[in-house]
Design an enzyme around this catalytic site. Structure first.
Site, PDB file in Angstrom:
ATOM      1  N   GLY A   1       2.948  30.966   6.265  1.00  0.00           N
ATOM      2  CA  GLY A   1       4.438  30.925   6.467  1.00  0.00           C
ATOM      3  C   GLY A   1       5.168  30.937   5.088  1.00  0.00           C
ATOM      4  O   GLY A   1       4.437  31.648   4.037  1.00  0.00           O
TER       5      GLY A   1
ATOM      6  N   ILE B   1       5.928  28.834   3.022  1.00  0.00           N
ATOM      7  CA  ILE B   1       5.396  28.035   1.876  1.00  0.00           C
ATOM      8  C   ILE B   1       3.932  28.673   1.657  1.00  0.00           C
ATOM      9  O   ILE B   1       3.780  28.824   0.402  1.00  0.00           O
ATOM     10  CB  ILE B   1       5.128  26.703   2.496  1.00  0.00           C
ATOM     11  CG1 ILE B   1       6.575  26.018   2.654  1.00  0.00           C
ATOM     12  CG2 ILE B   1       4.386  25.847   1.195  1.00  0.00           C
ATOM     13  CD1 ILE B   1       6.454  24.478   3.133  1.00  0.00           C
TER      14      ILE B   1
ATOM     15  N   THR C   1      -0.835  19.577   1.654  1.00  0.00           N
ATOM     16  CA  THR C   1       0.499  19.235   1.559  1.00  0.00           C
ATOM     17  C   THR C   1       1.389  19.599   2.957  1.00  0.00           C
ATOM     18  O   THR C   1       2.552  19.596   2.817  1.00  0.00           O
ATOM     19  CB  THR C   1       1.093  20.219   0.368  1.00  0.00           C
ATOM     20  OG1 THR C   1       1.197  21.722   0.714  1.00  0.00           O
ATOM     21  CG2 THR C   1       0.681  19.932  -1.007  1.00  0.00           C
TER      22      THR C   1
ATOM     23  N   GLU D   1       0.754   7.103   7.353  1.00  0.00           N
ATOM     24  CA  GLU D   1       1.711   7.096   6.302  1.00  0.00           C
ATOM     25  C   GLU D   1       2.768   5.754   6.590  1.00  0.00           C
ATOM     26  O   GLU D   1       3.624   5.583   7.382  1.00  0.00           O
ATOM     27  CB  GLU D   1       2.501   8.342   6.240  1.00  0.00           C
ATOM     28  CG  GLU D   1       1.528   9.431   5.836  1.00  0.00           C
ATOM     29  CD  GLU D   1       2.110  10.832   5.563  1.00  0.00           C
ATOM     30  OE1 GLU D   1       3.464  10.734   5.630  1.00  0.00           O
ATOM     31  OE2 GLU D   1       1.597  11.694   5.042  1.00  0.00           O
TER      32      GLU D   1
ATOM     33  N   HIS E   1       3.368  11.771  -0.209  1.00  0.00           N
ATOM     34  CA  HIS E   1       4.120  12.951   0.815  1.00  0.00           C
ATOM     35  C   HIS E   1       5.521  13.436   0.184  1.00  0.00           C
ATOM     36  O   HIS E   1       6.637  12.913   0.592  1.00  0.00           O
ATOM     37  CB  HIS E   1       4.547  12.180   2.220  1.00  0.00           C
ATOM     38  CG  HIS E   1       4.860  13.078   3.188  1.00  0.00           C
ATOM     39  ND1 HIS E   1       4.437  13.092   4.642  1.00  0.00           N
ATOM     40  CD2 HIS E   1       5.681  14.428   3.269  1.00  0.00           C
ATOM     41  CE1 HIS E   1       4.780  14.112   5.206  1.00  0.00           C
ATOM     42  NE2 HIS E   1       5.508  14.878   4.424  1.00  0.00           N
TER      43      HIS E   1
ATOM     44  N   ALA F   1       5.687  16.328  -1.732  1.00  0.00           N
ATOM     45  CA  ALA F   1       5.770  17.435  -2.326  1.00  0.00           C
ATOM     46  C   ALA F   1       7.149  18.191  -1.986  1.00  0.00           C
ATOM     47  O   ALA F   1       7.648  19.067  -2.814  1.00  0.00           O
ATOM     48  CB  ALA F   1       4.777  18.110  -1.500  1.00  0.00           C
TER      49      ALA F   1
END
Length: 322
Positions: free
Chosen positions: A153, A155, A234, A265, A284, A286
């Site tokens: 996609g 990213i 990521t 998390e 988390h 990024a």
């Protein structure tokens, strides 16, 4: 004036939201689930924030005028897509607002694990200039290595461009194929999923979390990878079977991993990943950079204005595009 709600969150810099806020939008800023938030729902046309597991059928029933859920994140796995579909309310992600940050972070993790940055820092800080055993030092370059991107996609494409700048060969797997011209322009080639795992020196994950992608990397997939390969994640923790990854990292099935996301998390303090010398971990983090605070609020307010004008919003998540 159309009323919108901005769901306050520690990851949001509200001063930037106030700076960019169009005067045509009547805005309430409130924590999700607070009395102020619930009161504003009755008249709200748009909700700007992050996905929340409480946004079920009852939530949409309490917001009869709602026409848009505008996320500040790329991921939408915490959203109840079925409830949104039944209510006829589109969910839109952030339009690639954090794509530069996440792609840079993916490259950062690749460099960090290949060059053992955390290990080097710890040695220097402890007074060990080159570590206790020079025979143990094996550092690797990215140039000439093959990067396998799972999920091409926005990213994934930006990660591919950065990797090519480092001299990497890039292959990708995605259910949505590029045309030959697009692949040539990006200088990447398509590979079958298993082929990508077998032949990549670094595997970087960039897929949304869904029923199809949960645990798509497990024991069988790690067994296909090179023992010298690195995994970079990521996107979302549950895309990887974490116990299987820990076993692969411990047994030498793969060489190491750079992880920004976890199955749980925040991870529990006894997570075995914390004790492994061949991983680099971030929290988390990024996506959130100072620059994309502006980009994501700018994209969000643009979409809100589109909906208020009666237009179709941009960046509707794939599951609700029909």
């Amino acid at each position: 004036m159309a009323k919108i709600i901005i769901a306050d969150n520690p990851l949001n810099e509200i001063s930037i939201a106030r700076e960019l806020l169009p005067p045509s939008l009547d805005t309430v800023i409130a924590r999700h689930g607070s009395p102020e938030f619930k009161d504003a729902l009755a008249d709200a046309v748009c909700l700007v924030g992050f996905g929340d597991g409480t946004m079920d059928d009852a939530f949409y029933a309490s917001a009869p005028r709602l026409k848009l859920i505008q996320l500040l994140s790329a991921g939408y796995d915490r959203c109840d897509i079925g409830a949104a579909r039944r209510a006829g309310v589109p969910i839109c992600n952030n339009g690639g607002a954090n794509s530069t940050a996440v792609s840079e972070h993916a490259i950062l993790l690749m460099l960090a694990v290949c060059r053992r940055i955390v290990w080097q820092h710890s040695n220097v800080a402890a007074g060990r200039w080159r570590g206790n055993n020079v025979d143990d030092v094996k550092l690797y370059e990215l140039k000439g290595r093959t990067l396998g991107i799972v999920g091409l996609g926005t990213i994934g494409k930006k990660t591919a461009r950065l990797a090519r700048a480092f001299g990497m060969t890039v292959q990708y797997y995605d259910t949505a194929r590029l045309s030959e011209a697009q692949a040539d322009d990006l200088d990447v080639r398509f590979a079958l999923f298993e082929e990508l795992l077998r032949t990549s020196d670094v595997v970087s994950l960039h897929v949304p979390l869904s029923r199809e992608t949960k645990h798509m990397i497990g024991a069988a997939q790690f067994a296909m990878m090179k023992p010298t390969a690195y995994l970079i994640n990521t996107c979302r923790g549950p895309v990887v079977d974490e116990p299987a990854m820990i076993e692969a990292l411990t047994s030498g099935t793969i060489a190491g991993a750079g992880l920004d996301v976890f199955d749980q998390e925040p991870p529990p303090p006894n997570n075995p990943l914390f004790a492994l010398p061949n991983v680099v971990l971030t929290a988390h983090f990024a996506g959130p950079t100072w620059e994309n605070q502006y980009t994501r609020f700018r994209n969000a307010f643009d979409n809100c204005q589109r909906v208020v004008r009666g237009e179709k919003p941009l960046w509707i998540i794939p599951e609700l595009r029909d």
